[in-house]
Motif scaffolding. Sequence first.
Motif, mmCIF file in Angstrom:
data_model
loop_
_atom_site.group_PDB
_atom_site.id
_atom_site.type_symbol
_atom_site.label_atom_id
_atom_site.label_comp_id
_atom_site.label_asym_id
_atom_site.label_seq_id
_atom_site.Cartn_x
_atom_site.Cartn_y
_atom_site.Cartn_z
ATOM 1 N N ASP A 143 6.363 17.284 -27.328
ATOM 2 C CA ASP A 143 5.894 15.962 -27.758
ATOM 3 C C ASP A 143 6.177 15.738 -29.238
ATOM 4 O O ASP A 143 6.616 14.664 -29.640
ATOM 5 C CB ASP A 143 4.395 15.801 -27.503
ATOM 6 C CG ASP A 143 4.066 15.720 -26.020
ATOM 7 O OD1 ASP A 143 4.997 15.391 -25.237
ATOM 8 O OD2 ASP A 143 2.912 15.983 -25.652
ATOM 9 N N PHE A 144 5.948 16.773 -30.051
ATOM 10 C CA PHE A 144 6.198 16.660 -31.479
ATOM 11 C C PHE A 144 7.682 16.404 -31.746
ATOM 12 O O PHE A 144 8.042 15.533 -32.537
ATOM 13 C CB PHE A 144 5.740 17.932 -32.207
ATOM 14 C CG PHE A 144 6.058 17.912 -33.669
ATOM 15 C CD1 PHE A 144 5.301 17.147 -34.536
ATOM 16 C CD2 PHE A 144 7.123 18.645 -34.174
ATOM 17 C CE1 PHE A 144 5.607 17.120 -35.889
ATOM 18 C CE2 PHE A 144 7.436 18.618 -35.513
ATOM 19 C CZ PHE A 144 6.676 17.848 -36.379
ATOM 20 N N LEU A 145 8.557 17.158 -31.065
ATOM 21 C CA LEU A 145 9.993 16.997 -31.291
ATOM 22 C C LEU A 145 10.488 15.630 -30.806
ATOM 23 O O LEU A 145 11.356 15.025 -31.429
ATOM 24 C CB LEU A 145 10.772 18.109 -30.583
ATOM 25 C CG LEU A 145 10.610 19.504 -31.197
ATOM 26 C CD1 LEU A 145 11.275 20.544 -30.322
ATOM 27 C CD2 LEU A 145 11.185 19.532 -32.599
ATOM 28 N N GLN A 146 9.938 15.135 -29.724
ATOM 29 C CA GLN A 146 10.372 13.837 -29.210
ATOM 30 C C GLN A 146 9.864 12.698 -30.080
ATOM 31 O O GLN A 146 10.542 11.682 -30.237
ATOM 32 C CB GLN A 146 9.878 13.638 -27.776
ATOM 33 C CG GLN A 146 10.629 14.473 -26.764
ATOM 34 C CD GLN A 146 10.083 14.304 -25.356
ATOM 35 O OE1 GLN A 146 9.018 13.721 -25.160
ATOM 36 N NE2 GLN A 146 10.811 14.835 -24.386
ATOM 37 N N ASN A 147 8.700 12.841 -30.655
ATOM 38 C CA ASN A 147 8.112 11.767 -31.443
ATOM 39 C C ASN A 147 8.485 11.804 -32.911
ATOM 40 O O ASN A 147 8.333 10.812 -33.616
ATOM 41 C CB ASN A 147 6.586 11.780 -31.312
ATOM 42 C CG ASN A 147 6.161 11.449 -29.899
ATOM 43 O OD1 ASN A 147 6.841 10.719 -29.196
ATOM 44 N ND2 ASN A 147 5.031 12.003 -29.485
ATOM 45 N N SER A 148 8.945 12.930 -33.397
ATOM 46 C CA SER A 148 9.283 13.021 -34.821
ATOM 47 C C SER A 148 10.662 12.406 -35.042
ATOM 48 O O SER A 148 11.570 12.547 -34.233
ATOM 49 C CB SER A 148 9.278 14.477 -35.287
ATOM 50 O OG SER A 148 10.324 15.191 -34.672
#
Length: 144
Positions: free
Chosen positions: A102-107
Motif C-alpha cells: 500500500d505504501f509503495l502504491q500510494n507514494s
Amino acid sequence: MELINAFIFFLIGVVVGVSLMLLRNRLSNNSNDIKNQLEQYKQENAQVKQEWQDQLISFKSISNQLNELSGQIDQQVSDAQQVLHKAPINNAFPFFSKEATDFLQNSKPKKRGKELPSDQPLDYSNTGSGVFKGISPEKVVENK
C-alpha cells in the motif's frame, strides 16, 4: 380476240407472279436478318446476364470477407479495452507485506535533481586524486 385477251391475262399473271415472288424474297430476307439480329441480341443478353451473376457472386464474397474482417477488428478492439480496463491481479502470496505494498502504491516517486560536476567523486574528476593519482608512464621510463 380471245387469244389476245388470254395472252394479256397471261402476261398480267406472269408480271403479278414475278412481282409477288420478288416482294416475298425481300420480305423473307428482311425477316431472316431480323431473326439473325434477334438471335444475336438474345446471345448478348445471356452473356450480360451471366457477367452480372458472376459480378454479384464476387461482390457477395467480398462483402462477406469485409464483414468477417470487421468482426475480427471489433473483437480485437474489445479485447484491447478489456486489457486496458482490467483490474490489477492480487497475488495469493505477495512479495511485500500489505502495508508495504500500500505504501509503495500510494507514494509518489520524488524527482532527483541534476547533479553538478562538482558533486562528482574526486577519483573521477579532471584532476588526478586518490588511488588514480600516480606517475605518468613517461616519467616511469625516465627514472630507469
